[in-house]
Design a protein around this motif. Structure first.
Motif, PDB file in Angstrom:
ATOM      1  N   ASP A  83     -39.396  71.572  -8.930  1.00  0.00           N
ATOM      2  CA  ASP A  83     -40.753  71.403  -9.439  1.00  0.00           C
ATOM      3  C   ASP A  83     -41.010  69.931  -9.729  1.00  0.00           C
ATOM      4  OD1 ASP A  83     -43.246  72.202 -10.210  1.00  0.00           O
ATOM      5  OD2 ASP A  83     -42.647  72.963 -12.167  1.00  0.00           O
ATOM      6  N   GLY A  84     -42.239  69.499  -9.529  1.00  0.00           N
ATOM      7  CA  GLY A  84     -42.621  68.126  -9.834  1.00  0.00           C
ATOM      8  C   GLY A  84     -42.564  67.210  -8.629  1.00  0.00           C
ATOM      9  N   ARG A  85     -43.261  66.098  -8.732  1.00  0.00           N
ATOM     10  CA  ARG A  85     -43.336  65.156  -7.619  1.00  0.00           C
ATOM     11  C   ARG A  85     -42.224  64.121  -7.653  1.00  0.00           C
ATOM     12  NH1 ARG A  85     -48.841  66.186  -8.667  1.00  0.00           N
ATOM     13  NH2 ARG A  85     -49.995  66.826  -6.803  1.00  0.00           N
ATOM     14  N   THR A  86     -41.795  63.728  -8.840  1.00  0.00           N
ATOM     15  CA  THR A  86     -40.802  62.672  -8.964  1.00  0.00           C
ATOM     16  C   THR A  86     -39.696  63.129  -9.911  1.00  0.00           C
ATOM     17  OG1 THR A  86     -41.958  61.604 -10.805  1.00  0.00           O
ATOM     18  CG2 THR A  86     -42.533  60.877  -8.574  1.00  0.00           C
ATOM     19  N   PRO A  87     -38.512  62.506  -9.843  1.00  0.00           N
ATOM     20  CA  PRO A  87     -37.412  62.907 -10.718  1.00  0.00           C
ATOM     21  C   PRO A  87     -37.821  62.867 -12.194  1.00  0.00           C
ATOM     22  CG  PRO A  87     -36.578  61.513  -8.965  1.00  0.00           C
ATOM     23  CD  PRO A  87     -38.079  61.500  -8.842  1.00  0.00           C
ATOM     24  N   GLY A  88     -37.424  63.887 -12.908  1.00  0.00           N
ATOM     25  CA  GLY A  88     -37.739  64.002 -14.329  1.00  0.00           C
ATOM     26  C   GLY A  88     -39.007  64.772 -14.621  1.00  0.00           C
ATOM     27  N   ASP A  89     -39.838  65.013 -13.595  1.00  0.00           N
ATOM     28  CA  ASP A  89     -41.114  65.689 -13.830  1.00  0.00           C
ATOM     29  C   ASP A  89     -40.942  67.117 -14.341  1.00  0.00           C
ATOM     30  OD1 ASP A  89     -42.572  63.522 -13.046  1.00  0.00           O
ATOM     31  OD2 ASP A  89     -43.278  64.357 -11.150  1.00  0.00           O
ATOM     32  N   ALA A  90     -39.944  67.839 -13.827  1.00  0.00           N
ATOM     33  CA  ALA A  90     -39.779  69.238 -14.218  1.00  0.00           C
ATOM     34  C   ALA A  90     -39.468  69.346 -15.706  1.00  0.00           C
ATOM     35  CB  ALA A  90     -38.686  69.897 -13.389  1.00  0.00           C
ATOM     36  N   ILE A  91     -38.582  68.495 -16.207  1.00  0.00           N
ATOM     37  CA  ILE A  91     -38.254  68.521 -17.638  1.00  0.00           C
ATOM     38  C   ILE A  91     -39.429  68.013 -18.455  1.00  0.00           C
ATOM     39  CG2 ILE A  91     -36.733  67.590 -19.429  1.00  0.00           C
ATOM     40  CD1 ILE A  91     -34.476  67.601 -17.398  1.00  0.00           C
ATOM     41  N   ALA A  92     -40.106  66.976 -17.981  1.00  0.00           N
ATOM     42  CA  ALA A  92     -41.274  66.473 -18.704  1.00  0.00           C
ATOM     43  C   ALA A  92     -42.338  67.559 -18.848  1.00  0.00           C
ATOM     44  CB  ALA A  92     -41.852  65.255 -17.972  1.00  0.00           C
ATOM     45  N   GLU A  93     -42.448  68.425 -17.855  1.00  0.00           N
ATOM     46  CA  GLU A  93     -43.415  69.514 -17.944  1.00  0.00           C
ATOM     47  C   GLU A  93     -43.087  70.455 -19.102  1.00  0.00           C
ATOM     48  OE1 GLU A  93     -45.506  73.100 -15.324  1.00  0.00           O
ATOM     49  OE2 GLU A  93     -43.800  72.012 -14.488  1.00  0.00           O
ATOM     50  N   TRP A  94     -41.801  70.629 -19.413  1.00  0.00           N
ATOM     51  CA  TRP A  94     -41.441  71.500 -20.533  1.00  0.00           C
ATOM     52  C   TRP A  94     -42.182  71.087 -21.796  1.00  0.00           C
ATOM     53  CZ3 TRP A  94     -35.348  71.240 -20.187  1.00  0.00           C
ATOM     54  CH2 TRP A  94     -34.929  71.757 -18.949  1.00  0.00           C
ATOM     55  N   ASN A  95     -42.185  69.798 -22.049  1.00  0.00           N
ATOM     56  CA  ASN A  95     -42.847  69.300 -23.258  1.00  0.00           C
ATOM     57  C   ASN A  95     -44.345  69.556 -23.218  1.00  0.00           C
ATOM     58  OD1 ASN A  95     -40.401  68.152 -24.381  1.00  0.00           O
ATOM     59  ND2 ASN A  95     -40.568  66.548 -22.842  1.00  0.00           N
ATOM     60  N   GLU A  96     -44.953  69.326 -22.069  1.00  0.00           N
ATOM     61  CA  GLU A  96     -46.395  69.548 -21.928  1.00  0.00           C
ATOM     62  C   GLU A  96     -46.748  71.012 -22.155  1.00  0.00           C
ATOM     63  OE1 GLU A  96     -47.142  68.224 -17.982  1.00  0.00           O
ATOM     64  OE2 GLU A  96     -46.470  66.165 -18.375  1.00  0.00           O
ATOM     65  N   ARG A  97     -45.907  71.909 -21.657  1.00  0.00           N
ATOM     66  CA  ARG A  97     -46.210  73.335 -21.779  1.00  0.00           C
ATOM     67  C   ARG A  97     -46.086  73.820 -23.219  1.00  0.00           C
ATOM     68  NH1 ARG A  97     -49.377  74.556 -17.561  1.00  0.00           N
ATOM     69  NH2 ARG A  97     -48.400  73.969 -15.580  1.00  0.00           N
ATOM     70  N   VAL A  98     -45.149  73.273 -23.980  1.00  0.00           N
ATOM     71  CA  VAL A  98     -45.051  73.664 -25.389  1.00  0.00           C
ATOM     72  C   VAL A  98     -46.271  73.171 -26.152  1.00  0.00           C
ATOM     73  CG1 VAL A  98     -43.731  73.419 -27.525  1.00  0.00           C
ATOM     74  CG2 VAL A  98     -42.541  73.813 -25.366  1.00  0.00           C
ATOM     75  N   VAL A 115     -33.109  55.899 -11.711  1.00  0.00           N
ATOM     76  CA  VAL A 115     -32.497  57.056 -12.362  1.00  0.00           C
ATOM     77  C   VAL A 115     -32.626  56.927 -13.875  1.00  0.00           C
ATOM     78  CG1 VAL A 115     -30.365  58.365 -12.692  1.00  0.00           C
ATOM     79  CG2 VAL A 115     -30.917  57.397 -10.435  1.00  0.00           C
ATOM     80  N   HIS A 116     -32.360  55.742 -14.384  1.00  0.00           N
ATOM     81  CA  HIS A 116     -32.498  55.509 -15.820  1.00  0.00           C
ATOM     82  C   HIS A 116     -33.958  55.669 -16.259  1.00  0.00           C
ATOM     83  CE1 HIS A 116     -28.371  53.804 -16.670  1.00  0.00           C
ATOM     84  NE2 HIS A 116     -28.386  53.939 -15.354  1.00  0.00           N
ATOM     85  N   GLU A 117     -34.876  55.295 -15.384  1.00  0.00           N
ATOM     86  CA  GLU A 117     -36.297  55.468 -15.697  1.00  0.00           C
ATOM     87  C   GLU A 117     -36.671  56.945 -15.739  1.00  0.00           C
ATOM     88  OE1 GLU A 117     -38.099  53.146 -12.664  1.00  0.00           O
ATOM     89  OE2 GLU A 117     -37.870  51.238 -13.741  1.00  0.00           O
ATOM     90  N   ALA A 118     -36.050  57.755 -14.887  1.00  0.00           N
ATOM     91  CA  ALA A 118     -36.309  59.196 -14.920  1.00  0.00           C
ATOM     92  C   ALA A 118     -35.848  59.799 -16.238  1.00  0.00           C
ATOM     93  CB  ALA A 118     -35.611  59.885 -13.747  1.00  0.00           C
ATOM     94  N   VAL A 119     -34.688  59.356 -16.731  1.00  0.00           N
ATOM     95  CA  VAL A 119     -34.205  59.835 -18.031  1.00  0.00           C
ATOM     96  C   VAL A 119     -35.100  59.313 -19.145  1.00  0.00           C
ATOM     97  CG1 VAL A 119     -32.280  59.812 -19.659  1.00  0.00           C
ATOM     98  CG2 VAL A 119     -31.831  60.066 -17.206  1.00  0.00           C
ATOM     99  N   ALA A 120     -35.536  58.069 -19.046  1.00  0.00           N
ATOM    100  CA  ALA A 120     -36.414  57.501 -20.074  1.00  0.00           C
ATOM    101  C   ALA A 120     -37.714  58.296 -20.197  1.00  0.00           C
ATOM    102  CB  ALA A 120     -36.720  56.037 -19.749  1.00  0.00           C
ATOM    103  N   LYS A 121     -38.151  58.909 -19.103  1.00  0.00           N
ATOM    104  CA  LYS A 121     -39.379  59.707 -19.100  1.00  0.00           C
ATOM    105  C   LYS A 121     -39.287  60.881 -20.069  1.00  0.00           C
ATOM    106  CE  LYS A 121     -40.884  60.572 -14.979  1.00  0.00           C
ATOM    107  NZ  LYS A 121     -41.072  61.178 -13.628  1.00  0.00           N
TER     108      LYS A 121
END
Length: 484
Positions: free
Chosen positions: A192-207, A365-371
């Protein structure tokens, strides 16, 4: 969110067979449920007792969950799993193994349940045959205490994952309860998501989305907004609590974080301590001259001394899969066109996750984690619980670090942190090792009660400390005293 296309994996590898006792077989099933998606129950409908103008299920006809693409309301005689299992308003496979087998089930909680989903383009959640992510459940008891509890699922489970561990207890206390699948589910959540980290970032948005919508639904049902909104959750759900209190404290009055996952750009996090474990454990398990050196490497990676009896199970069911799917989410380029690496690969194998070194990975990769990173800058009271024998998220690499982050951010007065002696990541393991482990679910309940007192009376819970195991004569399923 849109799907990010990945090529098929080239190999599946071999799993080392492990002979498991009865309790460990049940825990193994729990491990599988922790990271896989089971078939959902029958589609929810307007079943149960008929709604009336006042009293039981009052106001059901006017309920509208803001922003929901689909919502199905049901008037139920029982909102806890004592009734929802039979009526199809929960999924036992989703919460299997997260609680001890002997945990009691409350009952006598009639009210309204709303199932549905928010607009989303991903389709991993198959519950109700909807094949649609961003599914949610909202429960509104007839006898309401004025509060709302919001939670996100642990692991990559679906929206019913917290029903036994959290939902049953809070609705029995009169809380409205809302839970989300976080927007993507299952071991392929990383697609899911367009770029690395997007799927986990979506978790926060959905809550955040669910919290706002559930508050509005509560106001419709009871004709006033909630007087208290609490965030809580375990594992990835605990991470969501931390993130919400850091980024949207205006939505909540406080939260309880149960062994939340830590993400920070500089580490530590899953991708820093799991690869050393994957590299060292086979040498430790083989015995011989190199076993002690391998053990020391595991201890140096953060896995606590005294937890060795848990290492075989976690190597088989958690460490390898967790490393590969979260690395794929945050660093898909590591293994090129392959998807989520090679299971149980030996160090030295090309693109083997046992050789993964986060420090040497590209800046992207570090930027994806920073997201998805946490800061410690919580804005509302938070109680954190973590077991000292957690060997999926070792306490010294996770909550010990997060507690320091909160203090360093100048928010230490808002945090109470309890290290639970003998607790591990999954409570079902306490059934397999009752002489070595204790369940955390009663500690979570004590923490929620302590948070209520903190908010109602302004009396903070005891200072953070290590909570000893229950003394002789105390029931570990019900006893967890946070104070002296």
């Amino acid at each position: 969110m849109s799907m990010r296309r990945r090529g098929p994996g080239r190999g599946r590898g071999q799993e080392v067979p492990v002979r498991l006792s009865g309790p460990l077989r049940r825990a193994a099933a729990a491990a599988a449920a922790f990271v896989t998606v089971a078939a959902g129950p029958a589609a929810a409908g307007d079943r149960g007792a008929a709604a009336t103008a006042d009293g039981h299920c009052a106001g059901m006809s006017r309920l509208r969950v803001p922003g929901a693409e689909l919502q199905v309301r049901a008037c139920l005689d029982e909102l806890t799993t004592a009734g929802t299992v039979a009526t199809g308003h929960t999924d036992p496979a989703d919460w299997a193994g997260l609680t001890p087998a002997g945990l009691s089930v409350p009952s006598g909680v009639p009210g309204i349940q709303v199932d549905g989903y928010f607009p989303d383009s991903s389709t991993g959640n198959t519950d109700h045959g909807w094949n649609h992510d961003s599914q949610f459940v909202i429960r509104l008891p007839d006898h309401w205490n004025g509060g709302l509890v919001v939670t996100g699922s642990p692991g990559v489970r679906e929206q019913y994952a917290n029903d036994r561990a959290i939902g049953d207890w809070v609705v029995a206390r009169g809380y409205a309860f809302a839970a989300t699948d976080k927007g993507n589910t299952g071991t392929a959540f990383h697609r899911d998501g367009r770029t690395p980290g997007d799927a986990i970032a979506e978790w926060n948005e959905r809550v955040t989305q669910l919290t706002r919508a559930a508050r509005a639904a509560v106001a419709q049902r009871y004709r006033r907004p909630p007087s208290r909104t609490l965030a809580t959750g375990m594992s990835n759900g605990g991470y969501l609590v931390r993130w919400q209190l850091e980024n949207h404290p205006e939505l909540y009055d406080g939260g309880v974080d149960w062994e939340g996952t830590l993400w920070r750009e500089q580490g530590p996090h899953l991708l820093t301590f799991l690869p050393p474990a994957l590299a060292a454990y086979p040498r430790y398990a083989a015995g011989g001259a190199g076993a002690e050196q391998a053990r020391q490497e595991l201890l140096a990676a953060g896995f606590p001394a005294g937890s060795e009896f848990l290492w075989p199970f976690h190597h088989q069911y958690y460490w390898d899969l967790t490393q590969r799917i979260y690395r794929e989410e945050l660093d898909p380029g590591y293994d090129g066109p392959q998807e989520a690496g090679t299971p149980f690969c030996a160090p030295g194998t090309p693109a083997c996750d046992a050789d993964y070194d986060y420090r040497l990975r590209p800046r992207s990769v570090h930027e994806a984690v920073a997201k998805i990173a946490l800061t410690g800058r919580i804005g509302k009271p938070l109680i954190t619980l973590h077991g000292t024998l957690d060997v999926l998220l070792p306490i010294g690499q996770d909550s010990d670090v997060y507690a320091r982050m909160v203090t360093e951010a100048g928010r230490g007065g808002l945090l109470r942190y309890y290290r639970i002696e003998g607790g591990t990541h999954v409570d079902s393991l306490s059934d397999a090792f009752p002489d070595r482990l204790r369940p955390l679910v009663p500690c979570h309940r004590s923490a929620l009660a302590a948070l209520e007192t903190w908010l109602d009376r302004g009396v903070p819970p005891p200072a953070g400390h290590t909570v000893p195991r229950p003394s002789a004569g105390e029931d570990p399923l019900t006893s967890c005293r946070l104070g002296p």
